[in-house]
Design a protein around this motif. Structure first.
Motif, short mmCIF file in Angstrom:
data_model
loop_
_atom_site.label_atom_id
_atom_site.label_comp_id
_atom_site.label_asym_id
_atom_site.label_seq_id
_atom_site.Cartn_x
_atom_site.Cartn_y
_atom_site.Cartn_z
N ILE A 1 -35.82 39.40 -13.39
CA ILE A 1 -35.36 39.08 -14.75
C ILE A 1 -34.48 40.22 -15.27
O ILE A 1 -34.82 41.39 -15.15
CB ILE A 1 -36.56 38.86 -15.71
N LEU B 1 -43.06 38.74 -11.98
CA LEU B 1 -41.65 38.35 -11.86
C LEU B 1 -40.74 39.46 -12.40
O LEU B 1 -39.72 39.81 -11.78
CB LEU B 1 -41.42 37.06 -12.64
N ILE B 2 -41.13 40.03 -13.53
CA ILE B 2 -40.35 41.09 -14.15
C ILE B 2 -40.34 42.34 -13.28
O ILE B 2 -39.28 42.95 -13.03
CB ILE B 2 -40.91 41.42 -15.55
N LEU C 1 -40.86 33.36 -20.67
CA LEU C 1 -40.89 33.00 -19.24
C LEU C 1 -41.83 31.82 -19.00
O LEU C 1 -41.57 30.98 -18.13
CB LEU C 1 -41.31 34.20 -18.41
N ALA D 1 -45.78 36.22 -15.05
CA ALA D 1 -44.59 36.69 -15.76
C ALA D 1 -44.32 38.17 -15.48
O ALA D 1 -43.18 38.56 -15.18
CB ALA D 1 -44.74 36.45 -17.26
N ARG E 1 -31.44 33.78 -15.54
CA ARG E 1 -32.47 34.82 -15.41
C ARG E 1 -32.26 35.96 -16.42
O ARG E 1 -32.76 37.05 -16.22
CB ARG E 1 -32.44 35.40 -13.98
N SER F 1 -34.14 33.02 -24.62
CA SER F 1 -34.12 32.66 -23.19
C SER F 1 -33.17 31.49 -22.98
O SER F 1 -32.77 30.82 -23.94
CB SER F 1 -35.53 32.33 -22.71
N ILE G 1 -32.81 37.41 -20.25
CA ILE G 1 -33.55 37.35 -21.50
C ILE G 1 -32.92 38.33 -22.48
O ILE G 1 -32.77 39.52 -22.17
CB ILE G 1 -35.05 37.71 -21.31
N GLU H 1 -39.92 28.81 -20.21
CA GLU H 1 -38.89 28.44 -19.24
C GLU H 1 -39.50 27.88 -17.95
O GLU H 1 -38.75 27.46 -17.05
CB GLU H 1 -38.03 29.67 -18.90
N LEU I 1 -40.84 29.54 -15.67
CA LEU I 1 -40.65 30.48 -14.58
C LEU I 1 -41.97 31.17 -14.23
O LEU I 1 -42.10 31.80 -13.18
CB LEU I 1 -39.60 31.53 -14.96
#
Length: 477
Positions: free
Chosen positions: A142, A136-137, A121, A133, A95, A161, A97, A124, A126
């Motif tokens: 991340i 998620l951040i 992302l 994305a 996780r 990544s 970057i 990946e 994810l």
């Protein structure tokens, strides 16, 4: 009296120091003169002058700087492998970057960096799109960190990544390793913040086709590919190994192609990977950068040294690190804008501030420091050949030594200026010169020009004060 009369009967040799007004008067009178653009040490700043006085004529600093220069010159980087970032980069996890420049939070990141992270992302798997994305951040799922704090460097946004393939460079003299992704080529690419389907497909191809093929080719070499030797040759062939990599990429192609032909790869695979290198004149940049870092990392952490071992920018801030200060102690200031030539249809209003880890090359004495060996570069960054030579010559005023490994033919084969000295930068007011590309401030549009940029002087001023504070007891003893 006769001596005085004789003096004025001779041709005058005039040196004008300071304001150019008097020099212009000499020109009007058709008298040859030399203009010296003098300024007081440290710009006349008493606080900085006092700090410089405290560390002047210091034997420990001089010996430490000699050791740093020796390590930089002795370092011998080889490309020995290519591997998945998660498997080879120290501290990498699923996780994490990595990005270019000094540390920065998501909220403050530049547009191209944010776009490249979104693309990473998606690559990946994810996230499937920008919305997922970002969610998620913002949920804190991340982690971000500078490439430079993980033995890695990255051009422009510099995003690395976990699943990305990275070149593995080994400094065979000091035993340390460094890493860098594979250069994607030009056009819509991740390093400029693009994350369309074609960008993701290219990243997948690099992961699934190119990296395994290169790994097989490198396994057939006895010790890898000698990057130091290629760099030295390329500097004699018109490259400066930052913005011009035509000769160096060709030399690398010559070295690696024979090993590809010895692998068990199908003919069409060999053709595909070789055409990728052949069609990408900037391929070698992603080798010269980690090679430079390998030498500089081996030179970091020498007590009392005032030599700069890192220069990097993230599109918001410019950061430097000093050998004699902490490993992860950054000195930062707002990044400047690049001044140079814009591609048709673009202007200064479109540009993002200075961005990327690629000035690790200048930190090693090539790139902008070696422009005098690369006359063709002025067509890309602006100016003329005389400017390029003057820029290279000026860098000797702020460095500790010269790198005989990297000689510059137009400068009578003088070794490139090596070892940016914090003290000399402050004393002279001369800032390191960097030639670099310009990124559009909007993610995904890409490169919009190239030119010249300098670090903000505040980085060096803050570093000097921190250096004096750290070694205060010894400097005042």
């Amino acid at each position: 009296m006769s001596k005085m009369n004789n003096l004025f009967n001779q041709d005058l040799k005039v040196i004008n120091i300071g304001t150019v007004k008097f020099n212009k008067e000499m020109e009007i009178q058709q008298t040859e003169s030399v203009q010296v653009n003098w300024q007081p040490p440290a710009g006349g700043n008493i606080k900085l002058l006092n700090a410089l006085d405290l560390i002047a004529d210091n034997d420990k600093i001089e010996e430490a700087n000699k050791e740093v220069i020796k390590r930089m010159k002795d370092a011998h980087p080889y490309l020995i492998d290519i591997g998945q970032a998660l498997d080879v980069i120290p501290g990498m996890h699923a996780r994490l970057i990595l990005h270019s420049g000094p540390p920065i939070t998501w909220e403050r990141m530049a547009g191209p960096v944010k776009g490249a992270i979104i693309g990473a992302l998606i690559f990946e798997e994810l996230a499937h799109n920008e919305e997922e994305a970002v969610k998620l951040i913002e949920a804190g799922e991340i982690e971000f960190a500078p490439c430079n704090e993980h033995s890695t460097v990255g051009p422009m946004a510099g995003i690395v990544s976990p699943s990305m393939p990275v070149h593995v460079i080994e400094n065979v003299v000091h035993g340390n390793r460094t890493y860098c992704t594979v250069n994607e080529g030009l056009g819509k690419v991740l390093r400029f913040g693009a994350y369309s389907s074609e960008v993701i497909e290219r990243l997948k191809w690099l992961q699934e086709v190119y990296a395994p093929a290169l790994k097989k080719a490198l396994s057939l070499t006895e010790e890898g590919i000698d990057i130091k030797s290629i760099t030295a040759q390329a500097l004699h062939m018109g490259d400066e190994c930052h913005n011009r990599n035509k000769a160096s990429t060709s030399l690398f192609y010559r070295e690696i192609s024979g090993y590809f032909l010895q692998t068990d790869l199908e003919k069409n695979e060999i053709k595909e990977v070789l055409n990728f290198i052949k069609g990408n004149e900037h391929y070698f940049l992603n080798l010269s950068m980690p090679a430079s870092k390998a030498a500089l990392d081996a030179s970091h952490g020498v007590a009392h040294s005032t030599v700069v071992t890192t220069m990097a920018r993230n599109g918001v801030e410019f950061g430097i690190r000093i050998s004699g200060l902490g490993k992860d102690e950054w000195f930062t200031a707002p990044a400047n804008f690049v001044e140079g030539l814009f591609f048709p249809g673009f202007s200064a209003e479109d540009a993002a501030p200075d961005l990327g880890d690629s000035c690790i090359t200048e930190t090693m004495g090539i790139g902008g420091f070696a422009m005098g060996a690369s006359p063709a570069i002025v067509q890309f960054v602006g100016g003329d050949v005389d400017d390029a030579i003057r820029n290279s010559e000026q860098m000797y005023t702020i460095t500790v030594g010269e790198n005989s490994n990297y000689s510059l033919p137009p400068l009578n084969f003088r070794g490139s200026a090596l070892g940016i000295d914090l003290r000399k930068v402050i004393d002279t007011g001369v800032l390191p010169i960097i030639n670099t590309g310009m990124a559009h401030k909007v993610a995904g549009i890409g490169q919009i020009g190239a030119g010249i940029v300098h670090p903000p002087k505040e980085c060096f001023e803050d570093a000097l004060m921190a250096f004096v504070e750290k070694y205060k007891a010894e400097t005042t003893a």
